[in-house]
Design a protein around this motif. Structure first.
Motif, PDB file in Angstrom:
ATOM      1  N   GLN A   1      44.837  50.600 -43.823  1.00 17.26           N
ATOM      2  CA  GLN A   1      43.820  49.921 -44.630  1.00 17.26           C
ATOM      3  C   GLN A   1      42.433  50.131 -44.044  1.00 17.26           C
ATOM      4  N   TRP A   2      42.351  50.177 -42.743  1.00 16.06           N
ATOM      5  CA  TRP A   2      41.055  50.411 -42.105  1.00 16.06           C
ATOM      6  C   TRP A   2      40.509  51.780 -42.477  1.00 16.06           C
ATOM      7  N   LEU A   3      41.360  52.798 -42.456  1.00 17.62           N
ATOM      8  CA  LEU A   3      40.934  54.144 -42.827  1.00 17.62           C
ATOM      9  C   LEU A   3      40.545  54.216 -44.303  1.00 17.62           C
ATOM     10  N   ILE A   4      41.269  53.483 -45.141  1.00 12.92           N
ATOM     11  CA  ILE A   4      40.919  53.435 -46.560  1.00 12.92           C
ATOM     12  C   ILE A   4      39.535  52.823 -46.744  1.00 12.92           C
ATOM     13  N   GLU A   5      39.266  51.730 -46.051  1.00 14.25           N
ATOM     14  CA  GLU A   5      37.961  51.067 -46.194  1.00 14.25           C
ATOM     15  C   GLU A   5      36.833  51.908 -45.601  1.00 14.25           C
ATOM     16  N   LEU A   6      37.148  52.700 -44.579  1.00 17.85           N
ATOM     17  CA  LEU A   6      36.149  53.621 -44.045  1.00 17.85           C
ATOM     18  C   LEU A   6      35.797  54.674 -45.093  1.00 17.85           C
ATOM     19  N   MET A   7      36.805  55.262 -45.709  1.00 16.61           N
ATOM     20  CA  MET A   7      36.564  56.268 -46.741  1.00 16.61           C
ATOM     21  C   MET A   7      35.863  55.659 -47.947  1.00 16.61           C
ATOM     22  N   GLU A   8      36.254  54.467 -48.330  1.00 19.12           N
ATOM     23  CA  GLU A   8      35.629  53.810 -49.478  1.00 19.12           C
ATOM     24  C   GLU A   8      34.144  53.576 -49.224  1.00 19.12           C
ATOM     25  N   GLY A   9      33.816  53.115 -48.023  1.00 17.37           N
ATOM     26  CA  GLY A   9      32.423  52.833 -47.721  1.00 17.37           C
ATOM     27  C   GLY A   9      31.569  54.082 -47.611  1.00 17.37           C
ATOM     28  N   VAL A  10      32.099  55.103 -46.956  1.00 18.10           N
ATOM     29  CA  VAL A  10      31.326  56.317 -46.728  1.00 18.10           C
ATOM     30  C   VAL A  10      31.225  57.164 -47.990  1.00 18.10           C
ATOM     31  N   GLU A  11      32.338  57.318 -48.701  1.00 18.14           N
ATOM     32  CA  GLU A  11      32.401  58.292 -49.788  1.00 18.14           C
ATOM     33  C   GLU A  11      32.566  57.676 -51.178  1.00 18.14           C
TER      34      GLU A  11
ATOM     35  N   HIS B   1      26.258  56.636 -43.530  1.00 15.27           N
ATOM     36  CA  HIS B   1      27.720  56.623 -43.593  1.00 15.27           C
ATOM     37  C   HIS B   1      28.255  55.377 -42.899  1.00 15.27           C
ATOM     38  N   LYS B   2      28.701  54.435 -43.709  1.00 15.75           N
ATOM     39  CA  LYS B   2      29.229  53.176 -43.184  1.00 15.75           C
ATOM     40  C   LYS B   2      30.512  52.802 -43.910  1.00 15.75           C
ATOM     41  N   SER B   3      31.343  52.032 -43.216  1.00 19.90           N
ATOM     42  CA  SER B   3      32.582  51.551 -43.818  1.00 19.90           C
ATOM     43  C   SER B   3      32.276  50.492 -44.874  1.00 19.90           C
ATOM     44  N   LYS B   4      33.287  50.073 -45.574  1.00 13.56           N
ATOM     45  CA  LYS B   4      33.120  49.029 -46.588  1.00 13.56           C
ATOM     46  C   LYS B   4      32.538  47.755 -45.986  1.00 13.56           C
ATOM     47  N   SER B   5      32.856  47.494 -44.724  1.00 18.45           N
ATOM     48  CA  SER B   5      32.354  46.286 -44.058  1.00 18.45           C
ATOM     49  C   SER B   5      30.986  46.486 -43.421  1.00 18.45           C
ATOM     50  N   GLY B   6      30.428  47.691 -43.556  1.00 19.57           N
ATOM     51  CA  GLY B   6      29.089  47.944 -43.042  1.00 19.57           C
ATOM     52  C   GLY B   6      29.030  48.536 -41.651  1.00 19.57           C
ATOM     53  N   GLU B   7      30.186  48.888 -41.071  1.00 19.72           N
ATOM     54  CA  GLU B   7      30.204  49.471 -39.732  1.00 19.72           C
ATOM     55  C   GLU B   7      29.973  50.979 -39.797  1.00 19.72           C
ATOM     56  N   LEU B   8      29.225  51.509 -38.835  1.00 17.92           N
ATOM     57  CA  LEU B   8      28.994  52.946 -38.771  1.00 17.92           C
ATOM     58  C   LEU B   8      30.303  53.698 -38.539  1.00 17.92           C
ATOM     59  N   VAL B   9      30.370  54.910 -39.066  1.00 17.64           N
ATOM     60  CA  VAL B   9      31.546  55.746 -38.857  1.00 17.64           C
ATOM     61  C   VAL B   9      31.757  55.953 -37.361  1.00 17.64           C
ATOM     62  N   PRO B  10      32.979  55.818 -36.855  1.00 19.91           N
ATOM     63  CA  PRO B  10      33.232  56.100 -35.446  1.00 19.91           C
ATOM     64  C   PRO B  10      32.793  57.519 -35.087  1.00 19.91           C
TER      65      PRO B  10
END
Length: 579
Positions: free
Chosen positions: A102-112, A201-210
């Motif tokens: 789910q974390w990876l999904i939210e990262l992709m959702e936020g960035v892309e 490029h940020k996750s759905k929660s607003g965190e920068l991409v690792p």
């Protein structure tokens, strides 16, 4: 007798040579003869008056999730693309601990801007390590070939857990483990490694991409793993902050490993360096023996704003928040109400607190940069056609004009916002850039930005606009084809495609250039869980072949699925034999 012969086409072979009339013979998945082919074919295609070109190679897509369930990979496949490279910008879905899905999904959702609900429903996972992801991709036949990078964000989170997700500095052991995972991925068939270093490029929660704030030591430590394998492209999206001295470490990495490093080159308010300076710094490193290649867009990065899209000029108004969650029919009814219209137009914006406030202001009130997007839209619109100009001519506010444009077609109207690469109000600056050998056509973002951008049609735009219709500074057809086929393929070592020559893959397009035309984009809700995406078709593609099999006729899929997963670069001997 050959399996298939294409007769009397205008062959644009991908080398940059002048077009010539000729035949192409195909046996199995390969081209076997080019020129005058006396032998007949079991099937023959009459290509008189048609451009016959190699299949297009799109090196910057984000089909990482979609490729696990969708055999067609639209909209890229609708525009002559026969090969896609995904896993760009440091985001992807492998490696993945089971509790990180789910974390990876939210990262992709936020960035892309890919709907997380669609990814959650569409992907069945079934992998943890990167080689297992490639195995999973291989199980689904598709219309195009797919290759991928190992993404930094996923690798960092896999090795470092929350420390990696929060962009904390890695230990030497962390770097060694990340490098080992990248090496494993490349040996299994990955085409490269990607990272993101931009605040956009940020996750759905607003965190920068690792990896956004990764040090030189981390980046070069991972890059050396690619050097040990001996192949791969290091791909990066970056804000190119001056204090990061990005071009220095990119040059050092390329010289040490002998491998190419490629970055997204744009005129962007997020980048400290203007495009001309980006290219000059790249050129300086290349003169010292590096191989840095700039990935360039073919047009402005244009946001398509709509009531049902991800953004529009009224998104930050309190009245919109009241109806945003309503089903579309109820929302449309409210939007048609004159009283609600007057309120939405007149009330002030309520911007959220963010480090990209300037960009939000352009979305909400940048009328001088916004344009009506109708049938036959010109993607290089003059400022005299902006909403600001229309409003001045009509004696109305920009908000009034924008509202009415969005209401066209029962609320399905679009407003075009060329956010990047359009500071001068035209694309004149791109014409010399598109002639440079150290730049490559890219940044279509196929499969991504589902509610904001539809640039997967870039190959069609290249031919329609830059080759045929542009009023000034057009590109020769043979150069355009070379850049979209040969040059993109060679950057990634795909020596078995990108040209029309015996021994290479029969990835081909038959194009009626005179009637090639982009259609009007539309929002579809056909992803898993009803997820939305912007789609766009084109007229003029008479046939597309992948590995000798016709996958599209007159823009319609045939149902054939000859595409496969690309595992590593293709032998250089193939290209040499075809020369």
């Amino acid at each position: 007798m050959h399996d298939l012969v294409i007769r009397r086409g205008i062959l644009v072979d991908g080398t940059g040579a002048a077009p010539f009339e000729g035949d192409v013979a195909i046996d199995g998945e390969r081209i076997t003869a080019v020129g005058c082919v006396p032998a007949r074919g079991r099937e023959e295609l009459d290509a008189r008056g048609l451009v016959v070109a190699p299949g297009f190679v799109d090196i910057h897509t984000h089909y990482d999730g979609q490729a696990t369930w969708d055999p067609e990979l639209a909209p890229s496949a609708w525009h002559g693309v026969t090969t896609v490279v995904m896993g760009n910008c440091g985001v992807g879905f492998a490696p993945a601990h089971p509790d990180r899905h789910q974390w990876l999904i939210e990262l992709m959702e936020g960035v892309e801007d890919i709907p997380g609900t669609a990814l959650a429903e569409g992907m069945t996972w079934g992998w943890e390590r990167f080689p297992e992801y490639l195995d999973a991709l291989e199980r689904l036949p598709r219309t195009v070939d797919v290759g991928t990078h190992v993404p930094h964000g996923a690798v960092r989170a896999y090795v470092m857990g929350e420390r990696g997700a929060r962009n904390e500095p890695p230990t030497e052991t962390d770097i060694a483990r990340m490098a080992a995972i990248v090496e494993e991925g490349l040996r299994a068939g990955a085409l490269g490694f990607s990272t993101s270093r931009t605040i956009l490029h940020k996750s759905k929660s607003g965190e920068l991409v690792p990896g956004t704030t990764a040090t030189r030591e981390e980046l070069i430590g991972i890059g050396r793993a690619m050097g040990r394998v001996g192949h791969g492209v290091f791909e990066m999206a970056s804000d190119l902050r001056r204090e990061w001295r990005e071009f220095e470490w990119m040059g050092d990495l390329s010289r040490e490993t002998g491998l190419p490093v490629t970055f997204a080159a744009l005129e962007s308010p997020a980048k400290e360096l203007p495009l001309a300076e980006q290219l000059a710094l790249m050129e300086a490193e290349n003169r010292k023996g590096a191989r840095i290649v700039a990935q360039v867009s073919l047009r402005a990065t244009g946001i398509l704003m709509a009531w049902q899209g991800t953004v529009h000029p009224f998104l930050f108004k309190p009245a919109w928040a009241e109806i945003a969650a309503l089903p579309w029919p109820a929302r449309l009814a409210r939007l048609k109400d004159p009283g609600f219209r007057a309120r939405l137009i007149s009330e002030p914006q309520a911007y959220p607190e963010t480090d990209v406030a300037g960009l939000l202001a352009i979305v909400a009130e940048g009328w001088f940069l916004q344009y009506r997007m109708g049938e036959g839209f010109d993607y290089e619109p003059p400022r005299t056609e902006s909403i600001a100009a229309l409003a001045a001519a009509q004696g109305r506010s920009g908000a009034e004009v924008a509202y009415d444009l969005l209401m066209e077609g029962e609320g399905t109207g679009f407003i075009y916002l060329p956010l990047l690469n359009y500071a001068e109000g035209n694309l004149d600056f791109l014409e010399p850039v598109l002639r440079r050998p150290d730049t490559v056509n890219s940044l279509s973002d196929g499969g991504a930005h589902c509610g904001t951008i539809c640039d997967a049609a870039a190959p069609t735009f290249l031919l329609q606009h830059w080759v045929r219709d542009r009023k000034r500074g057009r590109l020769p057809l043979e150069l355009a084809i070379r850049r979209q086929c040969h040059d993109t393929a060679r950057l990634y070592g795909l020596n078995d495609r990108g040209r029309i020559a015996p021994g290479l893959l029969a990835d081909l397009n038959l194009i009626d250039l005179a009637r090639l035309r982009l259609g009007r984009p539309w929002l579809a809700f056909d992803l898993p869980a009803g997820g939305k995406r912007l789609l766009q078709k084109a007229d003029g593609y008479v046939a597309t072949l992948k590995s000798g099999v016709i996958t599209f006729r007159d823009g319609e899929p045939t149902g054939a699925r000859p595409g496969r997963v690309i595992r590593g670069p293709r032998p250089r001997a193939l290209a040499l034999a075809a020369e």
